[in-house]
Design an enzyme around this catalytic site. Structure first.
Site, PDB file in Angstrom:
ATOM      1  N   GLY A   1     -13.759  -5.538   6.936  1.00  0.00           N
ATOM      2  CA  GLY A   1     -13.365  -6.532   5.944  1.00  0.00           C
ATOM      3  C   GLY A   1     -14.395  -7.596   5.636  1.00  0.00           C
ATOM      4  O   GLY A   1     -14.432  -8.149   4.548  1.00  0.00           O
TER       5      GLY A   1
ATOM      6  N   GLU B   1     -16.056 -13.081  10.186  1.00  0.00           N
ATOM      7  CA  GLU B   1     -14.817 -12.324   9.981  1.00  0.00           C
ATOM      8  C   GLU B   1     -14.237 -12.650   8.606  1.00  0.00           C
ATOM      9  O   GLU B   1     -14.473 -13.741   8.062  1.00  0.00           O
ATOM     10  CB  GLU B   1     -13.847 -12.682  11.117  1.00  0.00           C
ATOM     11  CG  GLU B   1     -12.441 -12.146  11.021  1.00  0.00           C
ATOM     12  CD  GLU B   1     -12.298 -10.633  11.119  1.00  0.00           C
ATOM     13  OE1 GLU B   1     -12.992  -9.934  10.362  1.00  0.00           O
ATOM     14  OE2 GLU B   1     -11.470 -10.176  11.925  1.00  0.00           O
ATOM     15  N   ASP B   2     -13.500 -11.694   8.039  1.00  0.00           N
ATOM     16  CA  ASP B   2     -12.907 -11.930   6.714  1.00  0.00           C
ATOM     17  C   ASP B   2     -11.794 -12.965   6.764  1.00  0.00           C
ATOM     18  O   ASP B   2     -11.763 -13.908   5.975  1.00  0.00           O
ATOM     19  CB  ASP B   2     -12.403 -10.614   6.083  1.00  0.00           C
ATOM     20  CG  ASP B   2     -11.481  -9.809   6.995  1.00  0.00           C
ATOM     21  OD1 ASP B   2     -11.185 -10.262   8.121  1.00  0.00           O
ATOM     22  OD2 ASP B   2     -11.054  -8.711   6.582  1.00  0.00           O
TER      23      ASP B   2
ATOM     24  N   ASP C   1      -6.058 -14.639  11.085  1.00  0.00           N
ATOM     25  CA  ASP C   1      -4.615 -14.525  10.862  1.00  0.00           C
ATOM     26  C   ASP C   1      -3.914 -14.942  12.160  1.00  0.00           C
ATOM     27  O   ASP C   1      -3.795 -16.130  12.428  1.00  0.00           O
ATOM     28  CB  ASP C   1      -4.327 -13.073  10.449  1.00  0.00           C
ATOM     29  CG  ASP C   1      -2.897 -12.841  10.003  1.00  0.00           C
ATOM     30  OD1 ASP C   1      -2.281 -13.769   9.477  1.00  0.00           O
ATOM     31  OD2 ASP C   1      -2.394 -11.714  10.178  1.00  0.00           O
TER      32      ASP C   1
ATOM     33  N   PHE D   1      -0.340 -12.011   1.703  1.00  0.00           N
ATOM     34  CA  PHE D   1      -1.229 -10.893   1.995  1.00  0.00           C
ATOM     35  C   PHE D   1      -2.231 -10.791   0.858  1.00  0.00           C
ATOM     36  O   PHE D   1      -1.851 -10.601  -0.288  1.00  0.00           O
ATOM     37  CB  PHE D   1      -0.462  -9.581   2.172  1.00  0.00           C
ATOM     38  CG  PHE D   1      -1.333  -8.509   2.752  1.00  0.00           C
ATOM     39  CD1 PHE D   1      -1.576  -8.451   4.120  1.00  0.00           C
ATOM     40  CD2 PHE D   1      -1.941  -7.572   1.932  1.00  0.00           C
ATOM     41  CE1 PHE D   1      -2.413  -7.491   4.655  1.00  0.00           C
ATOM     42  CE2 PHE D   1      -2.786  -6.595   2.460  1.00  0.00           C
ATOM     43  CZ  PHE D   1      -3.012  -6.557   3.829  1.00  0.00           C
TER      44      PHE D   1
ATOM     45  N   ASP E   1      -8.819  -5.249   2.320  1.00  0.00           N
ATOM     46  CA  ASP E   1      -8.185  -4.055   1.765  1.00  0.00           C
ATOM     47  C   ASP E   1      -6.684  -4.020   1.964  1.00  0.00           C
ATOM     48  O   ASP E   1      -6.113  -4.782   2.729  1.00  0.00           O
ATOM     49  CB  ASP E   1      -8.771  -2.815   2.445  1.00  0.00           C
ATOM     50  CG  ASP E   1      -8.252  -2.652   3.871  1.00  0.00           C
ATOM     51  OD1 ASP E   1      -8.211  -3.657   4.606  1.00  0.00           O
ATOM     52  OD2 ASP E   1      -7.858  -1.536   4.239  1.00  0.00           O
TER      53      ASP E   1
ATOM     54  N   ARG F   1     -11.047  -3.383  -1.867  1.00  0.00           N
ATOM     55  CA  ARG F   1     -12.167  -4.104  -1.237  1.00  0.00           C
ATOM     56  C   ARG F   1     -13.204  -4.515  -2.283  1.00  0.00           C
ATOM     57  O   ARG F   1     -13.910  -5.490  -2.107  1.00  0.00           O
ATOM     58  CB  ARG F   1     -12.866  -3.218  -0.194  1.00  0.00           C
ATOM     59  CG  ARG F   1     -12.051  -2.917   1.053  1.00  0.00           C
ATOM     60  CD  ARG F   1     -12.965  -2.354   2.139  1.00  0.00           C
ATOM     61  NE  ARG F   1     -12.255  -1.690   3.223  1.00  0.00           N
ATOM     62  CZ  ARG F   1     -11.731  -2.307   4.267  1.00  0.00           C
ATOM     63  NH1 ARG F   1     -11.822  -3.608   4.375  1.00  0.00           N
ATOM     64  NH2 ARG F   1     -11.114  -1.638   5.218  1.00  0.00           N
TER      65      ARG F   1
HETATM   66  P1  5GP Z   1      -5.806 -11.276  13.523  1.00  0.00           P
HETATM   67  O1  5GP Z   1      -6.274 -10.646  14.795  1.00  0.00           O
HETATM   68  O2  5GP Z   1      -6.387 -12.633  13.243  1.00  0.00           O
HETATM   69  O3  5GP Z   1      -4.312 -11.260  13.371  1.00  0.00           O
HETATM   70  O4  5GP Z   1      -6.222 -10.232  12.456  1.00  0.00           O
HETATM   71  C1  5GP Z   1      -7.167 -10.405  11.554  1.00  0.00           C
HETATM   72  C2  5GP Z   1      -7.295  -9.100  10.791  1.00  0.00           C
HETATM   73  O5  5GP Z   1      -6.033  -8.744  10.178  1.00  0.00           O
HETATM   74  C3  5GP Z   1      -8.253  -9.308   9.670  1.00  0.00           C
HETATM   75  O6  5GP Z   1      -9.549  -8.984  10.087  1.00  0.00           O
HETATM   76  C4  5GP Z   1      -7.716  -8.380   8.621  1.00  0.00           C
HETATM   77  O7  5GP Z   1      -8.265  -7.110   8.815  1.00  0.00           O
HETATM   78  C5  5GP Z   1      -6.238  -8.311   8.863  1.00  0.00           C
HETATM   79  N1  5GP Z   1      -5.512  -9.228   7.951  1.00  0.00           N
HETATM   80  C6  5GP Z   1      -4.831 -10.338   8.268  1.00  0.00           C
HETATM   81  N2  5GP Z   1      -4.311 -10.929   7.176  1.00  0.00           N
HETATM   82  C7  5GP Z   1      -4.687 -10.168   6.132  1.00  0.00           C
HETATM   83  C8  5GP Z   1      -4.476 -10.270   4.700  1.00  0.00           C
HETATM   84  O8  5GP Z   1      -3.827 -11.168   4.146  1.00  0.00           O
HETATM   85  N3  5GP Z   1      -5.036  -9.288   3.949  1.00  0.00           N
HETATM   86  C9  5GP Z   1      -5.753  -8.249   4.484  1.00  0.00           C
HETATM   87  N4  5GP Z   1      -6.248  -7.355   3.646  1.00  0.00           N
HETATM   88  N5  5GP Z   1      -5.987  -8.142   5.805  1.00  0.00           N
HETATM   89  C10 5GP Z   1      -5.453  -9.088   6.617  1.00  0.00           C
HETATM   90 MG    MG Z   2     -10.815  -7.466   9.777  1.00  0.00          MG
END
Ligand code: 5GP
Ligand code: MG
Length: 176
Positions: free
Chosen positions: A45, A99-100, A103, A152, A159, A165
């Site tokens: 991402g 990181e993208d 979350d 989301f 993606d 993407r």
């Molecule tokens: P975390 O470990 O912080 O919960 O997860 C982060 C990952 O969850 C991100 O790198 C991404 O791949 C995915 N993610 C979390 N929120 C979103 C969102 O709103 N859209 C997308 N496409 N991916 C998300």
């Molecule tokens: Mg990711």
């Protein structure tokens, strides 16, 4: 899912470019005395954000790539496994994890902890998007471009089942 439908814009390409420019200037300033900066892209991402960010950071650096997968499982914490590790020896180096989106925070916290075991000089994090409403892990991004509500989002590298993407902006994905 109708792939041809319009994805409404949350953050435009112009806003993204402006914030990356600011972030890059801060990073170059903060690391100006660094003995060596390694910028690590969290695949997949973050690759577009990473590409724009490193081109805007006006200082020498090296790049590497990591891929992690998180499993939800039955526990609230879940587990994170490294599927592709970096090749760089980060001992004594400054590491910036890119990181993208932050979350729950589990992925970035797990990666940070893994890298901290390798004797780096420092490990910091840079994220394009921050969704603080969903945070469960004890981590805050050192650098972030945008805070967003609990939506989301797709585009600019992010993606939904590998689609969207390529959008040049961050858009809001809703199930149709
Ligand atoms: P975390 O470990 O912080 O919960 O997860 C982060 C990952 O969850 C991100 O790198 C991404 O791949 C995915 N993610 C979390 N929120 C979103 C969102 O709103 N859209 C997308 N496409 N991916 C998300
Ligand atoms: Mg990711």
């Amino acid at each position: 899912m109708d792939c041809k439908r319009e994805i409404p814009v949350l953050i435009s390409a112009e806003e993204i470019a402006a914030h990356i420019k600011e972030l890059a200037a801060r990073i170059a300033e903060d690391y100006r005395d660094s003995p060596g900066l390694t910028v690590v892209c969290v695949l997949s991402g973050a690759y577009i954000f990473m590409a724009d960010l490193v081109r805007a950071v006006n200082m020498p650096l090296t790049m590497d790539f990591v891929r992690a997968k998180s499993y939800d499982g039955t526990t609230s914490t879940g587990t994170v496994r490294v599927e592709l590790d970096i090749k760089t020896n980060i001992a004594g180096k400054d590491v910036l994890l890119v990181e993208d989106i932050l979350d729950t925070g589990r992925t970035l916290l797990a990666l940070k902890e893994i890298f901290l075991t390798r004797a780096p000089r420092s490990v910091k994090t840079a994220v394009l998007l921050d969704k603080p409403a969903r945070r469960t892990a004890a981590i805050a991004a050192d650098y972030r471009c945008f805070e967003i509500p609990d939506l989301f989002v797709v585009g600019y590298g992010l993606d939904c089942d590998e689609q969207f993407r390529e959008l040049p902006y961050v858009g809001i994905f809703t199930q149709t």
